[in-house]
Design an enzyme around this catalytic site. Structure first.
Site, PDB file in Angstrom:
ATOM      1  CG  ASN A  18      42.833  38.594  34.516  1.00  5.08           C
ATOM      2  OD1 ASN A  18      43.554  39.571  34.649  1.00  5.08           O
ATOM      3  ND2 ASN A  18      41.690  38.456  35.183  1.00  5.08           N
ATOM      4  CG  ASP A  50      33.546  37.062  32.769  1.00  4.39           C
ATOM      5  OD1 ASP A  50      33.114  38.088  33.327  1.00  4.39           O
ATOM      6  OD2 ASP A  50      34.152  37.085  31.680  1.00  4.39           O
ATOM      7  CE  LYS A  53      50.698  20.682  45.220  1.00  4.97           C
ATOM      8  NZ  LYS A  53      52.102  20.354  45.339  1.00  4.97           N
ATOM      9  CG  ASP A  83      28.978  42.953  35.628  1.00  7.96           C
ATOM     10  OD1 ASP A  83      29.458  43.974  36.163  1.00  7.96           O
ATOM     11  OD2 ASP A  83      29.090  42.715  34.413  1.00  7.96           O
ATOM     12  CB  ILE A  84      31.841  44.294  40.736  1.00 10.47           C
ATOM     13  CG1 ILE A  84      32.318  42.931  41.253  1.00 10.47           C
ATOM     14  CG2 ILE A  84      31.990  45.370  41.809  1.00 10.47           C
ATOM     15  CD1 ILE A  84      33.821  42.846  41.463  1.00 10.47           C
ATOM     16  CE  LYS A  89      31.588  44.277  27.236  1.00  8.56           C
ATOM     17  NZ  LYS A  89      32.831  43.561  27.433  1.00  8.56           N
TER      18      LYS A  89
HETATM   19  O1  C5P Z   1      31.522  42.438  30.546  1.00  6.56           O
HETATM   20  P1  C5P Z   1      32.978  42.729  30.693  1.00  6.56           P
HETATM   21  O2  C5P Z   1      33.693  41.813  31.619  1.00  6.56           O
HETATM   22  O3  C5P Z   1      33.708  42.930  29.404  1.00  6.56           O
HETATM   23  O4  C5P Z   1      32.970  44.186  31.374  1.00  6.56           O
HETATM   24  C1  C5P Z   1      34.127  44.797  31.809  1.00  6.56           C
HETATM   25  C2  C5P Z   1      33.796  45.822  32.834  1.00  6.56           C
HETATM   26  O5  C5P Z   1      32.955  45.259  33.831  1.00  6.56           O
HETATM   27  C3  C5P Z   1      35.024  46.299  33.586  1.00  6.56           C
HETATM   28  O6  C5P Z   1      34.772  47.625  33.982  1.00  6.56           O
HETATM   29  C4  C5P Z   1      35.084  45.363  34.769  1.00  6.56           C
HETATM   30  O7  C5P Z   1      35.796  45.927  35.867  1.00  6.56           O
HETATM   31  C5  C5P Z   1      33.615  45.161  35.076  1.00  6.56           C
HETATM   32  N1  C5P Z   1      33.291  43.832  35.641  1.00  6.56           N
HETATM   33  C6  C5P Z   1      32.857  43.738  36.936  1.00  6.56           C
HETATM   34  N2  C5P Z   1      32.500  42.523  37.468  1.00  6.56           N
HETATM   35  C7  C5P Z   1      32.551  41.406  36.720  1.00  6.56           C
HETATM   36  C8  C5P Z   1      32.985  41.498  35.389  1.00  6.56           C
HETATM   37  C9  C5P Z   1      33.352  42.725  34.870  1.00  6.56           C
HETATM   38  O8  C5P Z   1      32.791  44.755  37.628  1.00  6.56           O
HETATM   39  N3  C5P Z   1      32.213  40.256  37.260  1.00  6.56           N
END
Ligand code: C5P
Length: 408
Positions: A213, A282, A292, A311-312, A345
């Site tokens: 991204n 995501d 390749k 989601d970290i 959120k």
């Molecule tokens: O849910 P969303 O992606 O909008 O949330 C953004 C926040 O969550 C940011 O702080 C991003 O660093 C964290 N995040 C994460 N791991 C993911 C997706 C988002 O830590 N897989």
């Protein structure tokens, strides 16, 4: 350029060492940040770089002589430090460290260091051969300087002008500039450990292609720098970016969201603050090819299958519920209804503070406008460069940590 040294009066002292060549660049960097620079050189320094060079770069007369009869009262050692905001000796030779440690005053630079008012900080950037640096005599002088409250910047390790390799290189001019700017910032996070994610992630499709991204990492890197300036011990887990590591920050490089997750979970123990700034993918590609991928004769496009990444931030927030640490801060980039979505959120992620970027156009920009969401509502931090916003955010976090400890 944040003009962080605007209106600051800096005495830049040069003692004898080949690193004097870096002092020219440093002088320029200081004036570019708005500082007024007064250069003082020892006699030895003038063998490595001319006073004329330093005069041209500082835009001020250069003092090299304790016995300059053109100075009416012959009190340069007093006058130069009254009203100064800091004295930075760069390079500081082994001999000059000895002089400072023993209160010597047999040349203009050492005399003005001794004669400085207590409120004027003395900062030194040692530069010498590795054996000279490691010699117990130098280490004794170093310990004495530290005990006397002198700030020591560096030295760095690496190849030396003499051909030997090791500790003793003077820090690079831009690192010294960062150190000097940091010296003027309030130590709001002294003794705190802060873990930050930054940049994009890269999800491989095959060995040479992937999905990423537009995150540049600028905001996360600015926050890492601001946290370090505030006195924190900072670990940065970064996706692929082209940015230099802020000075004094520990950095772990990762590519995929999975690697970022693993690096964060390995580092999170003992952290006081976690700030998730990274734009984490995501989804990851589960059918990535080992080789390749080739274009097909019939024009058929590859079919990618995705699986959701962990989601970290939520994983870290889950560890917080056990110990109360770390204090978790998240970021959100919404393209619409930020005020409404931001509040939702924050609740959903189970974190005390969420920073909303206004619009997704912030990616790669130097400026930003953000909204902070906490349990009391939301506050706008008006448009500013990312370092300024990062410092404001650090101060908001410090305030909340303080409130938490008062409540306990
Ligand atoms: O849910 P969303 O992606 O909008 O949330 C953004 C926040 O969550 C940011 O702080 C991003 O660093 C964290 N995040 C994460 N791991 C993911 C997706 C988002 O830590 N897989």
């Amino acid at each position: 350029m944040t003009m962080d040294l605007k209106d600051k009066k800096i005495v830049l002292g040069l003692s004898g060492g080949v690193a004097c060549y870096k002092a020219a660049e440093l002088c320029r960097a200081l004036t570019r940040e708005g500082a007024s620079v007064q250069v003082v050189m020892t006699e030895a320094a003038t063998h490595f770089i001319t006073a004329v060079t330093m005069q041209a770069l500082s835009g001020n007369p250069v003092h090299t002589d304790q016995w300059d009869t053109r100075i009416a009262n012959n009190m340069a050692h007093i006058d130069l430090t009254r009203g100064a905001d800091a004295i930075l000796v760069a390079p500081c030779s082994a001999d000059f460290m000895r002089k400072l440690a023993h209160g010597a005053c047999d040349d203009l630079l050492s005399t003005l260091c001794l004669a400085r008012p207590r409120a004027v900080p003395l900062l030194v950037a040692p530069a010498m051969n590795v054996e000279m640096w490691q010699n117990p005599a130098t280490q004794r002088n170093l310990a004495q300087l530290r005990a006397d409250g002198v700030a020591i910047f560096g030295p760095a390790a690496g190849e030396q002008a003499c051909g030997e390799v090791g500790l003793g290189r003077m820090l690079e001019p831009l690192d010294l500039l960062e150190e000097l700017i940091a010296a003027f910032q309030p130590k709001l996070l002294a003794g705190r450990r802060v873990l930050i994610t930054a940049g994009p992630t890269f999800e491989a499709i095959d060995p040479v292609r992937g999905i990423t991204n537009l995150s540049s990492g600028k905001m996360g890197y600015a926050i890492a720098r601001a946290a370090r300036e505030a006195g924190a011990d900072v670990t940065l887990v970064s996706g692929p970016t082209a940015l230099p590591t802020p000075h004094g920050v520990r950095r772990t490089d990762v590519q995929s969201a999975q690697q970022m997750h693993d690096a964060v979970m390995a580092a999170v123990g003992g952290q006081h603050v976690f700030i998730g700034v990274a734009a984490v993918a995501d989804w990851r590609v589960v059918n990535a090819s080992d080789q390749k991928m080739k274009k097909q004769e019939d024009g058929a496009a590859p079919v990618l299958q995705f699986e959701q990444n962990a989601d970290i931030l939520a994983c870290v927030a889950a560890t917080t519920s056990l110990s109360g640490w770390p204090y978790c801060v998240g970021f959100a980039a919404e393209t619409e209804n930020l005020v409404e979505y931001g509040a939702i959120k924050r609740e959903k992620k189970g974190i005390p503070l969420l920073v909303g970027n206004i619009g997704h156009h912030t990616f790669g920009q130097d400026d930003n406008t953000v909204i902070l969401f906490d349990e009391t509502g939301h506050t706008v931090l008006p448009r500013a460069d990312k370092l300024t916003l990062a410092r404001q955010l650090i101060s908001e976090i410090a305030k909340r940590l303080e409130q938490r400890s008062l409540l306990k």
